[in-house]
Scaffold this motif. Structure first.
Motif, PDB file in Angstrom:
ATOM      1  N   LEU A   1       0.768  -1.264  -0.003  1.00  0.00           N
ATOM      2  CA  LEU A   1      -0.035   0.034   0.139  1.00  0.00           C
ATOM      3  C   LEU A   1       0.787   1.168   0.102  1.00  0.00           C
ATOM      4  O   LEU A   1       0.553   2.312  -0.696  1.00  0.00           O
ATOM      5  N   CYS A   2       2.016   1.307   0.706  1.00  0.00           N
ATOM      6  CA  CYS A   2       2.991   2.332   0.778  1.00  0.00           C
ATOM      7  C   CYS A   2       3.383   2.587  -0.740  1.00  0.00           C
ATOM      8  O   CYS A   2       3.243   3.510  -0.909  1.00  0.00           O
ATOM      9  N   PHE A   3       3.897   1.520  -1.185  1.00  0.00           N
ATOM     10  CA  PHE A   3       4.372   1.690  -2.589  1.00  0.00           C
ATOM     11  C   PHE A   3       3.312   2.209  -3.339  1.00  0.00           C
ATOM     12  O   PHE A   3       3.681   3.100  -4.648  1.00  0.00           O
ATOM     13  N   SER A   4       2.307   1.690  -3.689  1.00  0.00           N
ATOM     14  CA  SER A   4       1.289   1.954  -4.267  1.00  0.00           C
ATOM     15  C   SER A   4       0.743   3.543  -4.343  1.00  0.00           C
ATOM     16  O   SER A   4       0.666   4.120  -5.285  1.00  0.00           O
ATOM     17  N   ASN A   5       0.326   3.684  -3.031  1.00  0.00           N
ATOM     18  CA  ASN A   5      -0.469   4.988  -2.837  1.00  0.00           C
ATOM     19  C   ASN A   5       0.751   6.146  -3.107  1.00  0.00           C
ATOM     20  O   ASN A   5       0.374   7.138  -3.729  1.00  0.00           O
ATOM     21  N   ARG A   6       1.942   5.939  -2.612  1.00  0.00           N
ATOM     22  CA  ARG A   6       3.017   7.107  -3.066  1.00  0.00           C
ATOM     23  C   ARG A   6       3.222   7.122  -4.523  1.00  0.00           C
ATOM     24  O   ARG A   6       3.321   8.410  -5.152  1.00  0.00           O
ATOM     25  N   ASN A   7       3.214   6.073  -5.069  1.00  0.00           N
ATOM     26  CA  ASN A   7       3.444   6.375  -6.594  1.00  0.00           C
ATOM     27  C   ASN A   7       2.336   6.882  -7.052  1.00  0.00           C
ATOM     28  O   ASN A   7       2.439   7.792  -8.207  1.00  0.00           O
ATOM     29  N   ILE A   8       1.263   6.595  -6.791  1.00  0.00           N
ATOM     30  CA  ILE A   8      -0.015   7.459  -7.535  1.00  0.00           C
ATOM     31  C   ILE A   8      -0.036   8.690  -6.928  1.00  0.00           C
ATOM     32  O   ILE A   8      -0.433   9.461  -7.840  1.00  0.00           O
ATOM     33  N   LEU A   9       0.119   9.051  -5.776  1.00  0.00           N
ATOM     34  CA  LEU A   9       0.047  10.581  -5.409  1.00  0.00           C
ATOM     35  C   LEU A   9       1.262  11.477  -6.192  1.00  0.00           C
ATOM     36  O   LEU A   9       0.893  12.516  -6.638  1.00  0.00           O
ATOM     37  N   ASN A  10       2.251  10.681  -6.322  1.00  0.00           N
ATOM     38  CA  ASN A  10       3.318  11.403  -7.080  1.00  0.00           C
ATOM     39  C   ASN A  10       3.050  11.823  -8.541  1.00  0.00           C
ATOM     40  O   ASN A  10       3.190  12.810  -9.041  1.00  0.00           O
ATOM     41  N   VAL A  11       2.283  10.485  -9.191  1.00  0.00           N
ATOM     42  CA  VAL A  11       2.003  10.639 -10.657  1.00  0.00           C
ATOM     43  C   VAL A  11       0.850  11.637 -10.908  1.00  0.00           C
ATOM     44  O   VAL A  11       0.747  12.555 -11.650  1.00  0.00           O
TER      45      VAL A  11
ATOM     46  N   ASN B   1      11.631   4.740  -6.465  1.00  0.00           N
ATOM     47  CA  ASN B   1      11.912   6.023  -5.656  1.00  0.00           C
ATOM     48  C   ASN B   1      12.692   5.580  -4.493  1.00  0.00           C
ATOM     49  O   ASN B   1      12.053   4.803  -3.588  1.00  0.00           O
ATOM     50  N   PRO B   2      13.704   6.232  -4.237  1.00  0.00           N
ATOM     51  CA  PRO B   2      14.715   6.026  -3.059  1.00  0.00           C
ATOM     52  C   PRO B   2      13.770   6.369  -1.855  1.00  0.00           C
ATOM     53  O   PRO B   2      13.999   5.859  -0.945  1.00  0.00           O
ATOM     54  N   ASP B   3      13.148   7.475  -1.598  1.00  0.00           N
ATOM     55  CA  ASP B   3      12.264   8.205  -0.606  1.00  0.00           C
ATOM     56  C   ASP B   3      11.163   6.877  -0.279  1.00  0.00           C
ATOM     57  O   ASP B   3      10.838   6.597   0.874  1.00  0.00           O
ATOM     58  N   ILE B   4      10.626   6.152  -1.212  1.00  0.00           N
ATOM     59  CA  ILE B   4       9.442   5.204  -1.045  1.00  0.00           C
ATOM     60  C   ILE B   4      10.530   3.762  -0.591  1.00  0.00           C
ATOM     61  O   ILE B   4       9.917   3.416   0.685  1.00  0.00           O
ATOM     62  N   VAL B   5      11.319   3.666  -0.855  1.00  0.00           N
ATOM     63  CA  VAL B   5      12.298   2.544  -0.338  1.00  0.00           C
ATOM     64  C   VAL B   5      12.773   2.771   1.230  1.00  0.00           C
ATOM     65  O   VAL B   5      12.299   1.920   2.225  1.00  0.00           O
ATOM     66  N   LYS B   6      12.925   3.884   1.453  1.00  0.00           N
ATOM     67  CA  LYS B   6      13.401   4.320   2.767  1.00  0.00           C
ATOM     68  C   LYS B   6      12.113   4.211   3.667  1.00  0.00           C
ATOM     69  O   LYS B   6      12.236   3.866   4.850  1.00  0.00           O
ATOM     70  N   GLU B   7      10.926   4.945   3.230  1.00  0.00           N
ATOM     71  CA  GLU B   7       9.785   4.763   4.081  1.00  0.00           C
ATOM     72  C   GLU B   7       9.374   3.292   4.322  1.00  0.00           C
ATOM     73  O   GLU B   7       9.036   3.095   5.390  1.00  0.00           O
TER      74      GLU B   7
END
Length: 602
Positions: free
Chosen positions: A316-326, A551-557
């Motif tokens: 969910l973190c990976f999916s939501n963060r990518n959707i919000l960025n796009v 995205n490195p920030d997503i990996v860190k989160e």
């Protein structure tokens, strides 16, 4: 070993020959009279008898010969009235006995899977087919429970049976669309709230360990060996050897034991169903029962999963963060969800998108999933829409929803209503493995779905898949299933107390159906044909997709999320544009993002 069906045919033909011999032997009327006369003399009656007396005497003789009593016969005059009154009943039973000669029995015809009741006493009901007996005694959650007397007729049309069950027991309309329980599990309440639940679970685990409940029992390696040998016996249909091994497995396994002991219980049921030839029916009935379960059943399993294992939270973190960025500057967003299941991943996105600076965009979600068995194939997917509309209303997000219950490969792009002014996202969280591949059809349905995604031209395609591959050869596939789910059950056993009631819910929701299907079923009945992450990467590249860097920030989160309370043997790392998750050094799954290439060569 003679095929059971051929054995039945041989006995059937032999019975016909015997009948012909008996008929020929009694064609001679004089010989027939010589045979009948002594019996009439024993009964104290005249020979030849009148027609009524003949019927009475025949029935009396049949009754006397079948009785073990040595008491003397009653007088003819006292019995005539009773016997004459019973003549229609006697003739009826006699007809049944004649007809039964032409019906096969389960012992001699393995392809007939109907159970056979041995005892007329309900307290002593037994079934010839032990696998079907175990199916009868399982509770609605697919777990072993106390035996219940229930008759199943496998010969009935299963689709009709599933439809009736669903129609009678469908309670979705009576369930709340949204309440505090849903909000507690599906919305983001900050790390502090979930940290407390995770630590309470770990404290319970430590308390159970200190009490001696988790004392390991020797013999896990032997259980592995028994399971593998049993699968080999089932593969060659060695019934005697397989049943001996199944008995040993059941003695050493336990539904409340450690990981391998629990897994062995499920595998034993699947092997026994396969051995009895009822694997597909077993799985279909299991799925038909799941249709009737309330959403709270799956919600509790989901809640336990996110408390014990970070797998879904990382997704969910990976999916939501990518959707919000796009979609940062988009006014209209269209999310197409392939394999929505129960839509539990979307309330948190609605919550997050409502906080966007400048106000939320208009959000449109199209959920696509396979039809449910029964009379309401789209019932669940419609209920998902009702729940998401309620969340969108409460967060003031303009919202539109469409649910499609269909095989993914049969969907046309026109059904999705793609608009030019929308930012389109396609999401598939562990769903594409359920689409058939080229082993089932030369025109691979899996490739057709990827081509559909290319036609959609999404801004981003988010894909999560388990990292495993199953062979078409059963013994090899069984070893692969055993290895995969041994790691999964070990992970759960290391993070959840064995006596926790919701642990079985988690196992039944996420593990049991897939195990039963992969072991008990074959051919087109196999619902899952997973591939490794490397295989998926090659397939998607061939389909003209470009893999996007993580995205490195997503990996860190995601790494910080895993460190906050979860077992430190669980890992998250980035490799070759995949965000990998695993347990004790073994990669269990991965999630990545793709973008279709728009080159003319593709």
């Amino acid at each position: 070993m003679m095929d059971p069906t051929l054995d039945y045919i041989s006995r059937y033909l032999l019975e016909e020959e015997i009948e012909e011999l008996n008929i020929n032997a009694h064609k001679d009327e004089a010989a027939l009279q010589d045979i009948e006369k002594p019996f009439y003399e024993i009964l104290g009656q005249k020979y030849p008898p009148t027609p009524n007396e003949q019927l009475v005497c025949s029935s009396q003789l049949e009754s006397d010969l079948s009785s073990s009593s040595s008491s003397s016969l009653k007088s003819e005059s006292s019995n005539n009235d009773t016997l004459v009154g019973s003549l229609p009943v006697m003739e009826f039973h006699k007809g049944i006995e004649e007809g039964m000669k032409f019906l096969p029995t389960i012992n001699n015809l393995a392809t007939d899977c109907k159970e056979k009741i041995i005892s007329a006493d309900p307290s002593e009901v037994k079934y010839e087919n032990s696998a079907w007996y175990k199916l009868a005694e399982k509770d609605d959650f697919g777990m072993m429970s106390r035996p219940r007397i229930r008759k199943y007729s496998i010969g009935r049309d299963l689709d009709i049976l599933e439809g009736r069950n669903s129609k009678i027991s469908m309670v979705d309309s009576e369930e709340p669309v949204r309440d505090d329980v849903y909000d507690e599990v599906l919305l983001d309440h900050g790390d502090h709230w979930l940290k407390g639940e995770i630590w309470s679970l770990r404290e319970a685990l430590q308390l159970e360990a200190s009490s001696g409940v988790r004392k390991e029992i020797q013999g896990d390696h032997e259980l592995y060996t028994l399971l593998i040998h049993c699968s080999e016996a089932v593969a060659i249909y060695d019934q005697q050897r397989a049943r001996e091994l199944l008995n040993k497995i059941r003695i050493k396994s336990s539904p409340d034991g450690n990981g391998i002991q629990r897994l062995a219980c499920v595998l034993a049921d699947a092997l026994e169903a396969r051995l009895a030839g009822v694997g597909s029916e077993y799985f279909r009935r299991l799925i038909a029962k799941r249709v009737k379960f309330p959403y709270t059943y799956f919600l509790k399993g989901y809640h336990m999963f996110i408390r014990a294992v970070p797998l879904i939270r990382v997704y969910l973190c990976f999916s939501n963060r990518n959707i919000l960025n796009v979609t940062r500057n988009a006014r209209k967003v269209h999310v197409i969800d392939l394999g929505t299941k129960l839509g539990f991943q979307w309330p948190s996105l609605i919550q997050a998108i409502s906080k966007r600076e400048g106000g939320p965009p208009k959000l449109r979600i199209t959920c696509i999933d396979l039809p449910e068995p029964g009379f309401h194939p789209a019932k669940r997917i419609e209920n998902v829409g009702q729940r998401l509309r309620e969340y969108a209303r409460s967060f003031n997000v303009p919202f539109e929803y469409k649910g499609i219950a269909s095989q993914w490969e049969s969907i046309h792009i026109e059904e999705l209503t793609i608009n030019d002014d929308e930012v389109v996202i396609v999401s598939s969280l562990s769903g594409l493995s359920r689409v058939k591949d080229e082993t089932f059809s030369m025109d691979s349905p899996r490739d057709r779905v990827l081509q559909l995604i290319r036609q959609i031209k999404p801004q981003i395609f988010i894909q999560a898949e388990p990292n495993r591959s199953y062979s078409s050869f059963f013994p090899t596939r069984f070893r692969q299933v055993l290895s995969t789910y041994a790691a999964c059950y070990d992970l759960v056993d290391s993070t959840i107390p064995r006596k926790d009631k919701e642990r079985k819910l988690l196992e039944n929701v996420y593990f049991v159906p897939a195990i039963i299907n992969s072991v008990a079923c074959e051919g087109s009945d196999l619902k899952e044909k997973p591939e490794t992450l490397k295989q998926w990467q090659r397939r998607n590249l061939r389909a003209c997709f470009e893999q996007l860097p993580v995205n490195p920030d997503i990996v860190k989160e995601c790494k910080n999320l895993v460190r906050d309370g979860y077992d430190n043997r669980y890992f998250v790392q980035e490799d070759d544009n995949w965000l990998l998750q695993g347990w004790k050094g073994r990669v269990l799954s991965g999630v990545t993002a793709w973008k279709p290439k728009l080159d003319e060569g593709c």
